[in-house]
Design a protein around this motif. Sequence first.
Motif, PDB file in Angstrom:
ATOM      1  N   VAL A 138      45.174  42.230  45.926  1.00  0.00           N
ATOM      2  CA  VAL A 138      44.787  41.371  44.692  1.00  0.00           C
ATOM      3  C   VAL A 138      45.042  40.015  45.160  1.00  0.00           C
ATOM      4  O   VAL A 138      43.799  39.452  44.744  1.00  0.00           O
ATOM      5  N   TYR A 139      45.864  39.392  45.659  1.00  0.00           N
ATOM      6  CA  TYR A 139      45.859  37.982  46.346  1.00  0.00           C
ATOM      7  C   TYR A 139      44.715  37.590  46.943  1.00  0.00           C
ATOM      8  O   TYR A 139      44.074  36.836  46.737  1.00  0.00           O
ATOM      9  N   ARG A 140      44.351  38.617  47.829  1.00  0.00           N
ATOM     10  CA  ARG A 140      43.560  38.224  48.929  1.00  0.00           C
ATOM     11  C   ARG A 140      42.003  38.323  48.473  1.00  0.00           C
ATOM     12  O   ARG A 140      41.205  37.483  48.881  1.00  0.00           O
ATOM     13  N   TYR A 141      41.739  39.558  47.891  1.00  0.00           N
ATOM     14  CA  TYR A 141      40.470  39.854  47.425  1.00  0.00           C
ATOM     15  C   TYR A 141      40.175  39.760  46.109  1.00  0.00           C
ATOM     16  O   TYR A 141      38.777  39.595  45.579  1.00  0.00           O
ATOM     17  N   LEU A 142      40.778  39.733  45.178  1.00  0.00           N
ATOM     18  CA  LEU A 142      40.405  39.792  43.760  1.00  0.00           C
ATOM     19  C   LEU A 142      40.790  38.692  43.031  1.00  0.00           C
ATOM     20  O   LEU A 142      40.201  38.399  41.975  1.00  0.00           O
ATOM     21  N   MET A 143      41.673  37.536  43.390  1.00  0.00           N
ATOM     22  CA  MET A 143      41.855  36.448  42.665  1.00  0.00           C
ATOM     23  C   MET A 143      40.879  35.584  43.193  1.00  0.00           C
ATOM     24  O   MET A 143      40.547  35.271  44.245  1.00  0.00           O
ATOM     25  N   HIS A 144      40.121  34.915  42.153  1.00  0.00           N
ATOM     26  CA  HIS A 144      38.984  34.038  42.142  1.00  0.00           C
ATOM     27  C   HIS A 144      39.834  32.348  42.238  1.00  0.00           C
ATOM     28  O   HIS A 144      40.060  31.961  41.405  1.00  0.00           O
TER      29      HIS A 144
END
Length: 100
Positions: free
Chosen positions: A91-97
């Motif tokens: 989530v931190y790498r790919y989903l947080m903008h």
Amino acid sequence: MSTSSQIVILVLLALLAANLPFANQRILVVGPHREAKPLVWRLAELVLLYFVVGGVGLALENHGGQIAPQGWEFYAVTGTMFVTLAFPGFVYRYLMHRPH
């Protein structure tokens, strides 16, 4: 070291190892720095770290006594648990903008 403390250490190690591929841009933490490490490398590292943590767990079990035989169900559950533990890093790498 008691059995319960060994379990806590193993779960914390699994949590750290599951999120490690998503926390840095280096291959296997010591490789060359890359601008953007592909998802394929991150998944390969995740599988490798699963076996490393499994080896540590096996060593702890061997230290505590006889190693219990495991069937395919054990590996299915622990693999699923390891992927679930990797979710915060994903989530931190790919989903947080984040703003650039």
